[in-house]
Design a protein around this motif. Structure first.
Motif, mmCIF file in Angstrom:
data_model
loop_
_atom_site.group_PDB
_atom_site.id
_atom_site.type_symbol
_atom_site.label_atom_id
_atom_site.label_comp_id
_atom_site.label_asym_id
_atom_site.label_seq_id
_atom_site.Cartn_x
_atom_site.Cartn_y
_atom_site.Cartn_z
ATOM 1 N N THR A 271 -10.566 2.766 11.274
ATOM 2 C CA THR A 271 -11.562 2.048 10.911
ATOM 3 C C THR A 271 -11.232 0.743 10.081
ATOM 4 N N ALA A 272 -12.203 -0.042 9.705
ATOM 5 C CA ALA A 272 -12.049 -1.297 8.582
ATOM 6 C C ALA A 272 -11.410 -0.690 7.483
ATOM 7 N N ASP A 273 -11.869 0.568 6.813
ATOM 8 C CA ASP A 273 -11.751 1.282 5.661
ATOM 9 C C ASP A 273 -10.160 1.283 5.646
ATOM 10 N N ASP A 274 -9.430 1.418 6.753
ATOM 11 C CA ASP A 274 -7.853 1.919 6.879
ATOM 12 C C ASP A 274 -7.293 0.423 6.216
ATOM 13 N N PHE A 275 -7.897 -0.551 6.289
ATOM 14 C CA PHE A 275 -7.133 -1.792 5.963
ATOM 15 C C PHE A 275 -7.791 -2.304 4.481
ATOM 16 N N PHE A 276 -8.132 -1.764 3.641
ATOM 17 C CA PHE A 276 -8.942 -1.863 2.642
ATOM 18 C C PHE A 276 -8.582 -0.920 1.496
ATOM 19 N N ASN B 158 0.056 -0.322 -1.594
ATOM 20 C CA ASN B 158 1.499 -0.020 -0.483
ATOM 21 C C ASN B 158 0.976 1.166 0.485
ATOM 22 N N ALA B 159 1.988 1.366 1.124
ATOM 23 C CA ALA B 159 1.728 2.390 2.307
ATOM 24 C C ALA B 159 1.089 3.626 1.845
ATOM 25 N N TYR B 160 1.178 4.036 0.570
ATOM 26 C CA TYR B 160 0.545 5.292 0.308
ATOM 27 C C TYR B 160 -0.838 5.016 -0.197
ATOM 28 N N THR B 161 -1.230 4.022 -0.846
ATOM 29 C CA THR B 161 -2.600 3.594 -1.091
ATOM 30 C C THR B 161 -3.429 2.798 -0.118
ATOM 31 N N LEU B 162 -2.853 2.279 0.613
ATOM 32 C CA LEU B 162 -3.368 1.481 1.663
ATOM 33 C C LEU B 162 -2.705 1.540 2.919
ATOM 34 N N PRO B 163 -3.360 2.714 3.461
ATOM 35 C CA PRO B 163 -2.557 3.448 4.756
ATOM 36 C C PRO B 163 -2.542 2.119 5.871
ATOM 37 N N GLY B 164 -3.293 1.075 6.096
ATOM 38 C CA GLY B 164 -3.106 -0.093 7.189
ATOM 39 C C GLY B 164 -1.837 -0.835 6.828
ATOM 40 N N ILE B 165 -1.438 -0.963 5.859
ATOM 41 C CA ILE B 165 -0.293 -1.722 5.489
ATOM 42 C C ILE B 165 0.939 -1.014 6.030
ATOM 43 N N ASN B 166 0.919 0.022 6.417
ATOM 44 C CA ASN B 166 2.143 0.768 6.923
ATOM 45 C C ASN B 166 2.671 -0.069 8.109
ATOM 46 N N THR B 167 3.907 -0.082 8.131
ATOM 47 C CA THR B 167 5.032 -0.993 9.031
ATOM 48 C C THR B 167 4.608 -2.343 9.063
ATOM 49 N N LEU B 168 3.962 -2.933 8.228
ATOM 50 C CA LEU B 168 3.755 -4.317 8.158
ATOM 51 C C LEU B 168 4.862 -5.162 7.115
ATOM 52 N N GLY B 169 5.329 -4.522 6.369
ATOM 53 C CA GLY B 169 6.297 -4.956 5.521
ATOM 54 C C GLY B 169 6.084 -5.657 4.278
ATOM 55 N N ILE B 170 5.016 -5.612 3.882
ATOM 56 C CA ILE B 170 4.413 -6.192 2.615
ATOM 57 C C ILE B 170 3.682 -5.004 1.750
ATOM 58 N N SER C 12 8.290 -7.702 -0.295
ATOM 59 C CA SER C 12 8.641 -7.758 1.096
ATOM 60 C C SER C 12 8.812 -6.235 1.741
ATOM 61 N N SER C 13 8.067 -5.410 1.199
ATOM 62 C CA SER C 13 8.558 -3.844 1.647
ATOM 63 C C SER C 13 7.056 -3.456 1.488
ATOM 64 N N GLN C 14 6.801 -2.257 2.186
ATOM 65 C CA GLN C 14 5.516 -1.611 2.298
ATOM 66 C C GLN C 14 6.023 -0.525 1.126
ATOM 67 N N LEU C 15 7.049 -0.206 0.850
ATOM 68 C CA LEU C 15 7.244 0.734 -0.162
ATOM 69 C C LEU C 15 8.351 0.322 -1.023
ATOM 70 N N PRO C 16 8.560 -0.553 -1.852
ATOM 71 C CA PRO C 16 9.619 -1.225 -2.386
ATOM 72 C C PRO C 16 10.650 -0.364 -3.021
ATOM 73 N N GLY C 17 10.066 0.819 -3.710
ATOM 74 C CA GLY C 17 11.119 1.693 -4.408
ATOM 75 C C GLY C 17 10.945 1.179 -5.785
ATOM 76 N N LEU C 18 11.536 2.048 -6.648
ATOM 77 C CA LEU C 18 11.616 1.783 -8.255
ATOM 78 C C LEU C 18 12.796 2.530 -8.833
ATOM 79 N N ASN C 19 13.838 1.996 -9.477
ATOM 80 C CA ASN C 19 14.821 2.602 -10.246
ATOM 81 C C ASN C 19 15.025 1.821 -11.600
ATOM 82 N N ILE C 20 14.279 2.638 -12.742
ATOM 83 C CA ILE C 20 14.521 1.896 -13.928
ATOM 84 C C ILE C 20 15.870 2.373 -14.608
#
Length: 228
Positions: free
Chosen positions: A56-61, A83-95, A180-188
């Motif tokens: 549904t549209a909510d998957d992209f919101f 990101n891909a965890y908080t915005l499911p529709g962004i999965n595989t889109l690379g942003i 430029s990634s759906q899950l950029p990762g973070l290493n402090i």
């Protein structure tokens, strides 16, 4: 005024999309909405895909980027991410996108995002930002590139390089980052070195930083206390 800067951020993220495939793979379908369902039969880039008939549209919101997020580090910086965890529709889109809030003199400590390049736009306050080149960069190894940013200014952090942001003002600062990634990762960096579990041998850190082991032990104890 803030809304105009937010629109600018979205435009910048759109530009990042054209380069996003340098880190995340090119999708072979229109979308792959992420779902936490192990009974799904399609597994793409770390997430299961929702049945397209149930999308549904909510998957992209998502919402909430108008407010500060959760604490990122012991210096008071907070982040809310799309990101891909908080915005499911962004999965595989690379942003992906994040709002970052900095209290006065708050520091986003030196860190890396291993899977992305980043575009940062400041909406409010003043930030001192920079990144350091790698040791393999010809003639410019470990070179620092830094700037003072004001509202409307934009700065780019290349993929994988150590970078930081410091609120250089007496008031709060707000920035949006496009990745430029759906899950950029973070290493402090300091957290990884002095707050690892189990701890890195203090002989190694003392030799690496050319300091006495007592200094290393003290720093490690501070990170244990802060539980970061």
């Amino acid at each position: 005024m803030v809304f105009k800067f937010f629109v600018l951020t979205i435009a910048i993220m759109a530009l990042v999309t054209s380069k996003s495939y340098a880190s995340d793979s090119i999708p072979l379908k229109d979308f792959c909405v992420a779902i936490n369902d192990t009974n799904s039969h399609v597994f793409v880039n770390g997430r299961f895909c929702k049945n397209p008939e149930h999308v549904t549209a909510d998957d992209f919101f998502t919402s909430g980027l108008n407010m500060p997020g959760n604490a990122l580090n012991q210096f008071g910086v907070t982040v809310v991410a799309a990101n891909a965890y908080t915005l499911p529709g962004i999965n595989t889109l690379g942003i992906s996108l994040a709002r970052i809030d900095y209290p006065p003199y708050g520091l986003n400590a030196p860190h890396t995002n291993p899977r992305e390049s980043e575009v940062l736009v400041i909406l409010e306050g003043m930030l001192y930002v920079g990144f350091v080149t790698s040791t393999s960069a010809p003639n410019v190894k470990n070179r620092l590139f830094s700037k003072i940013l004001h509202p409307g200014d934009v700065f780019v952090f290349p993929m994988g390089l150590i970078h930081f942001q410091l609120n250089a003002g007496k008031t709060k600062a707000i920035a949006f980052a496009a990745f430029s990634s759906q899950l950029p990762g973070l290493n402090i960096i300091p957290n990884a070195l002095f707050g690892s579990h189990p701890s890195i041998n203090d002989d190694i850190l003392a030799k690496a930083f050319q300091v006495d082991k007592k200094v290393v032990d003290y720093i490690q104890s501070e990170f244990e206390r802060d539980n970061f």
